[in-house]
Design an enzyme around this catalytic site. Structure first.
Site, PDB file in Angstrom:
ATOM      1  N   GLU A   6       0.823  -1.209   0.000  1.00  0.00           N
ATOM      2  CA  GLU A   6       0.000   0.000   0.000  1.00  0.00           C
ATOM      3  C   GLU A   6       0.860   1.263   0.000  1.00  0.00           C
ATOM      4  O   GLU A   6       0.555   2.237  -0.692  1.00  0.00           O
ATOM      5  CB  GLU A   6      -0.926   0.016   1.217  1.00  0.00           C
ATOM      6  CG  GLU A   6      -1.875  -1.166   1.296  1.00  0.00           C
ATOM      7  CD  GLU A   6      -1.326  -2.301   2.128  1.00  0.00           C
ATOM      8  OE1 GLU A   6      -2.099  -2.908   2.881  1.00  0.00           O
ATOM      9  OE2 GLU A   6      -0.105  -2.600   2.035  1.00  0.00           O
ATOM     10  N   ALA A  50       9.480 -38.205  -8.042  1.00  0.00           N
ATOM     11  CA  ALA A  50       9.468 -38.559  -9.460  1.00  0.00           C
ATOM     12  C   ALA A  50       9.140 -40.040  -9.573  1.00  0.00           C
ATOM     13  O   ALA A  50       9.586 -40.852  -8.759  1.00  0.00           O
ATOM     14  CB  ALA A  50      10.821 -38.269 -10.097  1.00  0.00           C
ATOM     15  N   ARG A  75      12.691 -25.461  -5.001  1.00  0.00           N
ATOM     16  CA  ARG A  75      13.469 -25.387  -3.762  1.00  0.00           C
ATOM     17  C   ARG A  75      13.794 -23.949  -3.388  1.00  0.00           C
ATOM     18  O   ARG A  75      13.756 -23.567  -2.216  1.00  0.00           O
ATOM     19  CB  ARG A  75      14.777 -26.168  -3.921  1.00  0.00           C
ATOM     20  CG  ARG A  75      14.615 -27.672  -3.969  1.00  0.00           C
ATOM     21  CD  ARG A  75      15.973 -28.338  -4.175  1.00  0.00           C
ATOM     22  NE  ARG A  75      15.864 -29.788  -4.246  1.00  0.00           N
ATOM     23  CZ  ARG A  75      16.896 -30.597  -4.463  1.00  0.00           C
ATOM     24  NH1 ARG A  75      18.110 -30.087  -4.664  1.00  0.00           N
ATOM     25  NH2 ARG A  75      16.710 -31.902  -4.504  1.00  0.00           N
ATOM     26  N   ARG A  97      21.208 -25.744  -7.015  1.00  0.00           N
ATOM     27  CA  ARG A  97      22.385 -25.688  -7.890  1.00  0.00           C
ATOM     28  C   ARG A  97      22.040 -25.287  -9.318  1.00  0.00           C
ATOM     29  O   ARG A  97      22.886 -24.751 -10.033  1.00  0.00           O
ATOM     30  CB  ARG A  97      23.087 -27.052  -7.935  1.00  0.00           C
ATOM     31  CG  ARG A  97      23.502 -27.571  -6.583  1.00  0.00           C
ATOM     32  CD  ARG A  97      24.252 -28.893  -6.691  1.00  0.00           C
ATOM     33  NE  ARG A  97      23.513 -29.943  -7.368  1.00  0.00           N
ATOM     34  CZ  ARG A  97      22.557 -30.673  -6.784  1.00  0.00           C
ATOM     35  NH1 ARG A  97      22.215 -30.430  -5.517  1.00  0.00           N
ATOM     36  NH2 ARG A  97      21.939 -31.627  -7.458  1.00  0.00           N
TER      37      ARG A  97
END
Length: 351
Positions: free
Chosen positions: A56, A160, A195, A218
């Protein structure tokens, strides 16, 4: 265009602005604000970084002709604060600038605000509309709301799996220390981007030992999350990447173990509501979001306990035939993305 559609259009812009602060506002929420005069945006801003000016303030300060504020509406994705923190109350600033109308996306459940901002504005005679694109405004700050309403971090499960629903091949001990790659390099970059947005990342004992992960950012630019590893007997080898002292690691164990440089120890009773206690301890450390990366048993434990908020499931084009089965979810799919031969499915709990 009617007033509701007008309000939704400008609130959508607030959400676009709010997202620009992603990864930089902890422990504060992401907030966007726009100042509108006769249907035209004359000022806008967002909360850029914790400790700095709120959305704001930035929006109001960006208005070139301050005299127009008295004839304007300010839209803000989250209720303006009413307390003195690192910055003065935004509700007070709106009153001082004599802005006649405020449109709020959703109420702030933080106890120091929690409706007080709206009440302060209304008591000063400001017209306040609440609940415009409320679901969207709550979703962008789902980590923040979960933290204050459930007293635990927002928990994201991530794994996965192959086309035949397996997370890993069958292994012998001679294969330990070697991760199994299922998805492609584009999916890997997305994992690291994820991440960089969150505050902590957790793995169990077997994953730490088998894959020897670093759990670092990384392949993306951003903040490094706190690494958390569950090791009940405190028996993991100190040579693992998680204990390289390059980044902070939290060792969760049932044993009394001394902390060391960049290695903090959290001792917990594993027999008494372990996961609930762990999440409460992480919340006490100020952690609003947690990625659980596995393995399968650890992920399923969170699922069975109902202690998760999103699941990010990556599916590659491989087929193992035999191996470690992926966790089982009772969930609703929110979205999906594709990178060549790899896909990401995002789920939320059923009901």
């Amino acid at each position: 265009m009617n007033q509701q559609h007008t309000d939704e259009r400008f609130m959508a812009r607030c959400l676009q602005l709010a997202a620009m602060g992603q990864g930089h506002t902890y422990p504060n929420p992401m907030v966007g604000a726009v100042v509108v005069h006769r249907g035209k945006i004359i000022g806008e801003g967002y909360h850029c970084k914790a400790g700095e000016a709120h959305a704001e303030v930035n929006a109001i300060n960006s208005v070139k002709d301050a005299a127009l504020l008295r004839e304007s509406t300010i839209y803000v994705s989250l209720e303006p604060c009413a307390h003195f923190g690192k910055t003065p109350p935004c509700s007070l600033l709106i009153i001082e600038k004599k802005i006649p109308r405020v449109v709020v996306g959703c109420i702030d459940s933080f106890s120091e605000v929690a409706g007080r901002g709206v009440a302060m504005l209304q008591q000063a005679g400001v017209s306040v509309t609440v609940g415009v694109l409320e679901d969207e405004c709550r979703y962008i700050n789902r980590r923040f709301f979960t933290f204050f309403e459930k007293k635990r971090p927002f928990v994201m499960l991530k794994w996965a799996q192959t086309l035949d629903g397996l997370m890993d091949i069958e292994r012998t001990s001679t294969h330990w220390g070697e991760p199994t790659w299922i998805t492609n390099s584009q999916a890997l970059r997305e994992v690291h981007r994820m991440r960089a947005r969150e505050q902590a990342i957790l793995v169990g004992y077997r994953t730490a030992l088998k894959d020897n992960p670093s759990l670092t950012v990384r392949h993306w630019v951003g903040n490094q999350p706190l690494r958390v590893v569950i090791d009940r007997e405190a028996s993991l080898p100190p040579s693992l990447n998680l204990f390289d002292h390059r980044h902070p690691t939290l060792l969760v164990t049932a044993k009394k173990v001394a902390s060391s440089e960049n290695i903090r120890v959290l001792t917990i009773d594993f027999n008494q509501h372990f996961l609930t206690t762990l999440l409460r301890q992480l919340a006490a450390m100020g952690i609003q979001s947690l990625i659980v990366e596995g393995g399968a048993a650890t992920l399923q434990r969170f699922i069975d306990a109902g202690l998760w908020d999103e699941a990010h499931v990556y599916v590659g084009d491989k087929w193992f035939g035999r191996g470690v089965k992926a966790p089982v979810l009772n969930a609703i799919q929110l979205s999906s993305q594709t990178w060549g031969d790899s896909r990401l499915f995002i789920f939320k709990p059923q009901g």
